[in-house]
Design an enzyme around this catalytic site. Structure first.
Site, PDB file in Angstrom:
ATOM      1  N   TYR A 134      -3.855  -0.151 -11.330  1.00 44.49           N
ATOM      2  CA  TYR A 134      -2.772  -0.094 -10.326  1.00 44.49           C
ATOM      3  C   TYR A 134      -1.641  -1.033 -10.728  1.00 44.49           C
ATOM      4  CZ  TYR A 134      -0.500  -0.445  -5.687  1.00 44.49           C
ATOM      5  OH  TYR A 134       0.399  -0.440  -4.643  1.00 44.49           O
ATOM      6  N   GLY A 153       2.697   6.913   6.245  1.00 44.60           N
ATOM      7  CA  GLY A 153       2.874   5.502   5.948  1.00 44.60           C
ATOM      8  C   GLY A 153       4.318   5.042   5.825  1.00 44.60           C
ATOM      9  N   ILE A 154       4.545   4.213   4.826  1.00 45.06           N
ATOM     10  CA  ILE A 154       5.838   3.541   4.667  1.00 45.06           C
ATOM     11  C   ILE A 154       6.944   4.580   4.425  1.00 45.06           C
ATOM     12  CG2 ILE A 154       7.116   1.931   3.188  1.00 45.06           C
ATOM     13  CD1 ILE A 154       4.386   0.486   2.691  1.00 45.06           C
ATOM     14  N   GLY A 155       6.635   5.602   3.642  1.00 45.44           N
ATOM     15  CA  GLY A 155       7.648   6.608   3.299  1.00 45.44           C
ATOM     16  C   GLY A 155       8.132   7.388   4.513  1.00 45.44           C
ATOM     17  N   SER A 164       4.874  -3.028  -6.022  1.00 51.56           N
ATOM     18  CA  SER A 164       3.850  -3.635  -5.181  1.00 51.56           C
ATOM     19  C   SER A 164       3.735  -5.091  -5.565  1.00 51.56           C
ATOM     20  CB  SER A 164       2.509  -2.940  -5.419  1.00 51.56           C
ATOM     21  OG  SER A 164       1.468  -3.741  -4.911  1.00 51.56           O
ATOM     22  N   GLY A 172       6.425  10.618  -1.026  1.00 48.51           N
ATOM     23  CA  GLY A 172       5.379   9.969  -0.228  1.00 48.51           C
ATOM     24  C   GLY A 172       5.812   9.762   1.201  1.00 48.51           C
ATOM     25  N   ALA A 173       6.557  10.722   1.761  1.00 46.38           N
ATOM     26  CA  ALA A 173       7.092  10.525   3.116  1.00 46.38           C
ATOM     27  C   ALA A 173       6.283  11.275   4.164  1.00 46.38           C
ATOM     28  CB  ALA A 173       8.557  10.942   3.167  1.00 46.38           C
TER      29      ALA A 173
END
Ligand SMILES: NC(=O)c1ccc[n+]([C@@H]2O[C@H](COP(=O)([O-])OP(=O)(O)OC[C@H]3O[C@@H](n4cnc5c(N)ncnc54)[C@H](O)[C@@H]3O)[C@@H](O)[C@H]2O)c1
Length: 320
Positions: A174, A24-26, A149, A20-21
């Site tokens: 989720y 966003g955060i990744g 999360s 997930g890079a």
């Protein structure tokens, strides 16, 4: 508010994989790892977004050693293909940050293998990825950090309906995916200790930050989505109960790279409500404490994905 009290240690010679890079955060996590000298592998779904991420990283870290691989975590075949390709490269992995995630898609959706999308991507996809990369992680005495999360602080696993076939609620699904993933991360630590696998595993959560995950909410009505964006944007700008997309990566970076971070432990932002602020260790949430549930997650996830970890007799002693 100061948001960068943690500096990633020198990672020269270390090889890191961050899911997930591309956004966003990744993306922030990958950039900081590269800045610390690590070679960073970005397995991404969309190569075009992956190329843009590499350019963004190199803009700030000239000469960064970053490369792309293809990975769709919602497909067991794609995960197996990445695993096979990386095992063929035969290079140890020192850090794996399981960061990718999807939240409350509009309506119940399924992965290509028929799993509810969040369960299949956030949890099962990463379980399968860890299994595929395990020999390389063992070769690198790797550190695995799994991104949870704040939503996993509450809720439960509905064992009779893991795929949300009988009843679907996006946020419930989720939460379930992140609770199961947290239990898996902690069980991975216990199994590794018991089996002498030589890898560590801990978990982190980013607090709240204005990434696409929270700012683009196609499942909400337009007015509700706009209101949500305004509130989160305001909180983030003023450092109240939320971080920035950059600072939200710090707990995972701390868990993955700090000499103080321990296997089997849990890391998050230390600000008010645990939603923003500097990273550090935090008390595990009640949802993540049941060893019986962790063992059940461990077994069920292997059955559902068809991956297997080396057999170990489950340790009876509680986690350190
Ligand atoms: N933003 C927040 O406030 C917040 C809060 C709690 C937890 N998180 C968690 O932080 C992590 C990062 O999220 P973010 O906020 O940066 O969101 P984001 O939407 O910006 O990034 C999510 C990343 O996951 C990737 N991804 C999604 N599905 C994938 C798939 N099938 N295969 C491969 N990659 C896939 C996306 O391409 C993207 O790069 C997620 O695990 C999320 O659940 C975020």
């Amino acid at each position: 508010m100061s948001r960068t009290p943690f500096t990633v240690p020198d990672l020269t010679g270390r090889r890191a994989v961050v899911t997930g890079a591309s956004d966003g955060i990744g993306l922030g996590i990958a950039r900081r790892l590269a800045a610390a000298g690590a070679e960073v592998v970005l397995p991404v779904r969309n190569p075009r977004k992956g190329e843009a991420a590499i350019s963004a990283i190199r803009e700030q870290v000239p000469g960064a050693a970053v490369s792309l691989r293809e990975l769709d975590l919602s497909s067991l075949a794609s995960i197996a293909a990445l695993g096979a390709a990386m095992r063929a490269e035969d290079r140890p992995i020192h850090l794996l940050i399981n960061n990718a995630g999807v939240m409350t898609p509009p309506g119940r959706q399924t992965t290509v293998d028929g799993f509810e999308l969040q369960w299949g991507t956030n949890h099962l996809g990463h379980v399968a990825l860890v299994a595929q990369l395990l020999p390389l992680l063992r070769a690198g005495r790797g550190r695995v950090t799994s991104q949870l999360s704040i939503a996993a602080r509450a809720g439960s696993i509905d064992w009779d309906d893991l795929n949300a076939e009988r009843s679907y609620d996006g946020m419930r699904a989720y939460r379930r995916s992140k609770i199961a993933f947290g239990l898996f991360a902690l069980e991975l630590d216990r199994r590794s200790r018991a089996g002498g696998w030589g890898i560590t595993s801990n978990a982190s959560h980013p607090g709240i930050a204005p990434s696409n995950l929270l700012m683009a909410r196609p499942e909400l009505g337009r007015a509700e989505a706009v209101r949500g964006r305004k509130v989160i944007g305001f909180l983030s700008r003023h450092g109240i109960l939320a971080g920035t997309v950059e600072s939200a990566g710090l707990p995972a970076l701390y868990a993955a790279t700090s000499p103080q971070a321990r296997s089997g432990h849990f890391y998050g932002p230390q600000g008010i409500g645990g939603l923003g602020g500097p990273p550090g260790e935090q008390k595990s949430w009640p949802t993540l404490r049941s060893i019986d549930e962790a063992e059940r997650v461990w077994q069920v996830s292997q059955e559902m994905t068809g991956v297997s970890f080396p057999a170990t007799t489950p340790p009876v002693a509680p986690r350190a």
